[in-house]
Motif scaffolding. Structure first.
Motif, PDB file in Angstrom:
ATOM      1  N   ARG A   7     -25.677   6.866  65.431  1.00  0.00           N
ATOM      2  CA  ARG A   7     -24.788   5.742  65.770  1.00  0.00           C
ATOM      3  C   ARG A   7     -23.396   6.244  66.148  1.00  0.00           C
ATOM      4  O   ARG A   7     -22.405   5.964  65.482  1.00  0.00           O
ATOM      5  N   THR A   8     -23.331   6.966  67.272  1.00  0.00           N
ATOM      6  CA  THR A   8     -22.068   7.567  67.695  1.00  0.00           C
ATOM      7  C   THR A   8     -20.970   6.520  67.843  1.00  0.00           C
ATOM      8  O   THR A   8     -19.840   6.711  67.361  1.00  0.00           O
ATOM      9  N   GLU A   9     -21.265   5.426  68.517  1.00  0.00           N
ATOM     10  CA  GLU A   9     -20.239   4.418  68.792  1.00  0.00           C
ATOM     11  C   GLU A   9     -19.683   3.822  67.509  1.00  0.00           C
ATOM     12  O   GLU A   9     -18.467   3.687  67.350  1.00  0.00           O
ATOM     13  N   PHE A  10     -20.567   3.495  66.556  1.00  0.00           N
ATOM     14  CA  PHE A  10     -20.105   2.930  65.283  1.00  0.00           C
ATOM     15  C   PHE A  10     -19.261   3.936  64.516  1.00  0.00           C
ATOM     16  O   PHE A  10     -18.182   3.605  64.001  1.00  0.00           O
ATOM     17  N   PHE A  11     -19.730   5.180  64.443  1.00  0.00           N
ATOM     18  CA  PHE A  11     -19.002   6.195  63.688  1.00  0.00           C
ATOM     19  C   PHE A  11     -17.625   6.451  64.278  1.00  0.00           C
ATOM     20  O   PHE A  11     -16.627   6.531  63.558  1.00  0.00           O
ATOM     21  N   ILE A  12     -17.550   6.593  65.603  1.00  0.00           N
ATOM     22  CA  ILE A  12     -16.263   6.938  66.217  1.00  0.00           C
ATOM     23  C   ILE A  12     -15.287   5.775  66.122  1.00  0.00           C
ATOM     24  O   ILE A  12     -14.088   5.972  65.873  1.00  0.00           O
ATOM     25  N   LYS A  13     -15.762   4.547  66.295  1.00  0.00           N
ATOM     26  CA  LYS A  13     -14.851   3.410  66.232  1.00  0.00           C
ATOM     27  C   LYS A  13     -14.338   3.192  64.813  1.00  0.00           C
ATOM     28  O   LYS A  13     -13.155   2.853  64.622  1.00  0.00           O
ATOM     29  N   THR A  14     -15.195   3.416  63.821  1.00  0.00           N
ATOM     30  CA  THR A  14     -14.741   3.314  62.434  1.00  0.00           C
ATOM     31  C   THR A  14     -13.710   4.388  62.137  1.00  0.00           C
ATOM     32  O   THR A  14     -12.682   4.134  61.504  1.00  0.00           O
ATOM     33  N   GLY A  15     -13.975   5.610  62.623  1.00  0.00           N
ATOM     34  CA  GLY A  15     -13.019   6.689  62.424  1.00  0.00           C
ATOM     35  C   GLY A  15     -11.681   6.400  63.076  1.00  0.00           C
ATOM     36  O   GLY A  15     -10.618   6.692  62.509  1.00  0.00           O
ATOM     37  N   LEU A  16     -11.702   5.794  64.254  1.00  0.00           N
ATOM     38  CA  LEU A  16     -10.456   5.492  64.952  1.00  0.00           C
ATOM     39  C   LEU A  16      -9.682   4.354  64.277  1.00  0.00           C
ATOM     40  O   LEU A  16      -8.453   4.361  64.260  1.00  0.00           O
ATOM     41  N   VAL A  17     -10.405   3.383  63.735  1.00  0.00           N
ATOM     42  CA  VAL A  17      -9.729   2.329  62.971  1.00  0.00           C
ATOM     43  C   VAL A  17      -9.005   2.946  61.778  1.00  0.00           C
ATOM     44  O   VAL A  17      -7.845   2.617  61.481  1.00  0.00           O
ATOM     45  N   LEU A  18      -9.678   3.886  61.098  1.00  0.00           N
ATOM     46  CA  LEU A  18      -9.057   4.560  59.952  1.00  0.00           C
ATOM     47  C   LEU A  18      -7.901   5.458  60.401  1.00  0.00           C
ATOM     48  O   LEU A  18      -6.927   5.646  59.652  1.00  0.00           O
ATOM     49  N   LEU A  19      -7.995   6.018  61.601  1.00  0.00           N
ATOM     50  CA  LEU A  19      -6.909   6.847  62.120  1.00  0.00           C
ATOM     51  C   LEU A  19      -5.612   6.061  62.228  1.00  0.00           C
ATOM     52  O   LEU A  19      -4.517   6.613  62.076  1.00  0.00           O
ATOM     53  N   GLY A  20      -5.720   4.761  62.461  1.00  0.00           N
ATOM     54  CA  GLY A  20      -4.525   3.930  62.546  1.00  0.00           C
ATOM     55  C   GLY A  20      -3.650   4.007  61.306  1.00  0.00           C
ATOM     56  O   GLY A  20      -2.436   3.836  61.395  1.00  0.00           O
ATOM     57  N   ALA A  21      -4.245   4.308  60.151  1.00  0.00           N
ATOM     58  CA  ALA A  21      -3.471   4.379  58.912  1.00  0.00           C
ATOM     59  C   ALA A  21      -2.484   5.533  58.909  1.00  0.00           C
ATOM     60  O   ALA A  21      -1.469   5.485  58.211  1.00  0.00           O
ATOM     61  N   SER A  22      -2.755   6.574  59.684  1.00  0.00           N
ATOM     62  CA  SER A  22      -1.876   7.736  59.694  1.00  0.00           C
ATOM     63  C   SER A  22      -0.875   7.699  60.848  1.00  0.00           C
ATOM     64  O   SER A  22      -0.104   8.637  61.028  1.00  0.00           O
ATOM     65  N   ILE A  23      -0.901   6.638  61.636  1.00  0.00           N
ATOM     66  CA  ILE A  23       0.031   6.507  62.753  1.00  0.00           C
ATOM     67  C   ILE A  23       0.994   5.372  62.466  1.00  0.00           C
ATOM     68  O   ILE A  23       0.610   4.201  62.420  1.00  0.00           O
ATOM     69  N   ASN A  24       2.247   5.721  62.247  1.00  0.00           N
ATOM     70  CA  ASN A  24       3.259   4.720  61.954  1.00  0.00           C
ATOM     71  C   ASN A  24       3.385   3.752  63.125  1.00  0.00           C
ATOM     72  O   ASN A  24       3.323   4.152  64.287  1.00  0.00           O
ATOM     73  N   LEU A  25       3.587   2.488  62.817  1.00  0.00           N
ATOM     74  CA  LEU A  25       3.659   1.457  63.851  1.00  0.00           C
ATOM     75  C   LEU A  25       4.775   1.750  64.854  1.00  0.00           C
ATOM     76  O   LEU A  25       4.651   1.416  66.036  1.00  0.00           O
ATOM     77  N   SER A  26       5.836   2.398  64.414  1.00  0.00           N
ATOM     78  CA  SER A  26       6.934   2.703  65.330  1.00  0.00           C
ATOM     79  C   SER A  26       6.497   3.682  66.416  1.00  0.00           C
ATOM     80  O   SER A  26       6.972   3.617  67.557  1.00  0.00           O
ATOM     81  N   VAL A  27       5.577   4.612  66.074  1.00  0.00           N
ATOM     82  CA  VAL A  27       5.066   5.551  67.066  1.00  0.00           C
ATOM     83  C   VAL A  27       4.274   4.809  68.140  1.00  0.00           C
ATOM     84  O   VAL A  27       4.405   5.068  69.337  1.00  0.00           O
ATOM     85  N   ILE A  28       3.425   3.852  67.697  1.00  0.00           N
ATOM     86  CA  ILE A  28       2.655   3.049  68.647  1.00  0.00           C
ATOM     87  C   ILE A  28       3.592   2.255  69.543  1.00  0.00           C
ATOM     88  O   ILE A  28       3.403   2.175  70.767  1.00  0.00           O
TER      89      ILE A  28
END
Length: 367
Positions: A84-105
């Protein structure tokens, strides 16, 4: 319902579960290697290599090895429901959001949007034009142009639905994406380091140039944490434009290529249906993490984000292993050289255009 019927209905689920077990097993080995190899090679002539090779490399290589073994034993197709590549990568990317400060986005959103719009226009237009010159079927060149210009397999799937492409055309396009994305995972970060690009420019180049979201994440992880963050923001921005392109293709094929009655579904509803929802999860996670880190002591916040990042790493390993397991060359053998030539030429244009735009828009970026 007879016993045999019940067994038949359960078999796909059972094989899919076994496929998940296979992915988990290989991922556990990847995790072990990524932690143990630097220790094993310490003090030897291979110390530099052991420290430099990170988990995406092990994951993809072990996935390809598992692919070969399962293919030779005839089990790959049966187990493929668990890859399930698509599910795994999208879940990982959602979790990646936690390490990116909103100001950077917020700071990167403007340059990322400008880069995405210009890059999609340039690369899609070139691939569409060259595909026409090469005599490709309109549906196939729509798939190829979408895949190379936006986000790889996901874009090819969306375009296939928009233009009603054949399954064989989608399989071929997806195979081409993977064939070109795999070497780019290692090549683009190496070139960025060789050229000496600033971290933000390297990340924007990776995010804009490499086709699939999974491959972008792998390349960004190899390049560095800041490169990964910028690459993800750029790729997420491109993903967000996927719905717009898909709706445009639907209208073009309905009104001009096939000259059928246009869909009565409202445009806004089509956009929402095609919009990649994980983008919202990524943004929401970043907002939650930013608010949380501002409200708790620094040590507590760092520990919590560390747990989330570790979970993110696991999901990304699962995704990269699945990439290797899903790789197939059979579709490439049947299609001839013209689509390969079109895709290769568009990839080169994408490589150069993404580098130029990344340098122009992100050279002085700081966060």
């Amino acid at each position: 319902m007879t016993a045999s019927t019940g067994t038949t209905r359960r078999s796909p689920l059972l094989w899919a579960l076994l496929g998940v077990v296979a992915v988990l097993g290989l991922s556990a080995v990847v995790r072990l290697l990524s932690k143990a190899v630097p220790t094993w090679t310490e003090g030897t002539g291979l110390e530099g290599v052991g420290a430099a090779v990170e988990y995406p490399v092990y994951a993809i290589l072990l996935g390809l090895l598992g692919n070969a073994v399962l293919g030779a034993t005839g089990l790959r197709d049966r187990l493929s429901g668990g890859f399930r590549t698509e599910f795994f990568i999208k879940t990982g990317l959602v979790l990646l959001g936690a390490s990116i400060n909103l100001s950077v986005i917020a700071q990167a959103a403007g340059p990322a949007l400008a880069q995405s719009v210009l890059l999609i226009s340039i690369v899609f237009g070139f691939a569409w034009w060259l595909g026409g010159r090469a005599g490709l079927d309109d549906k196939l060149r729509a798939l190829l142009a979408s895949a190379v210009a936006i986000c790889g397999v996901s874009a090819a799937i969306a375009a296939a639905g928009a233009v009603q492409a054949k399954k064989e055309q989608l399989a071929y396009s997806a195979s081409l994406v993977i064939v070109f994305a795999l070497p780019s995972i290692f090549l683009v970060p190496w070139l960025a380091g060789l050229i000496g690009l600033p971290a933000a420019v390297a990340g924007a180049w990776i995010g804009g140039n490499i086709d699939t979201t999974a491959a972008v994440t792998a390349a960004g992880a190899l390049a560095g944490e800041q490169q990964l963050q910028i690459a993800t923001i750029v790729k997420v921005t491109q993903n967000a434009l996927l719905g717009v392109v898909a709706v445009a293709l639907t209208a073009y094929f309905a009104l001009r290529v096939e000259r059928t009655t246009a869909s009565t579904e409202p445009v806004a509803r089509q956009l929402w249906r095609r919009f990649p929802k994980f983008v919202l999860g990524f943004l929401a996670t970043s907002v939650i993490a930013t608010v949380y880190l501002a409200a708790v002591p620094a040590a507590e916040g760092k520990a919590a984000i560390g747990v989330v990042n570790d979970l993110r790493t696991w999901f990304l390993i699962l995704a990269f292993v699945s990439i290797g397991l899903e790789f197939r060359v059979s579709a490439l053998r049947r299609a001839g050289w013209r689509p390969v030539g079109v895709f290769a030429a568009a990839t080169v244009v994408n490589l150069l255009a993404a580098l130029g735009l990344a340098a122009l828009l992100f050279w002085n970026f700081s966060a």
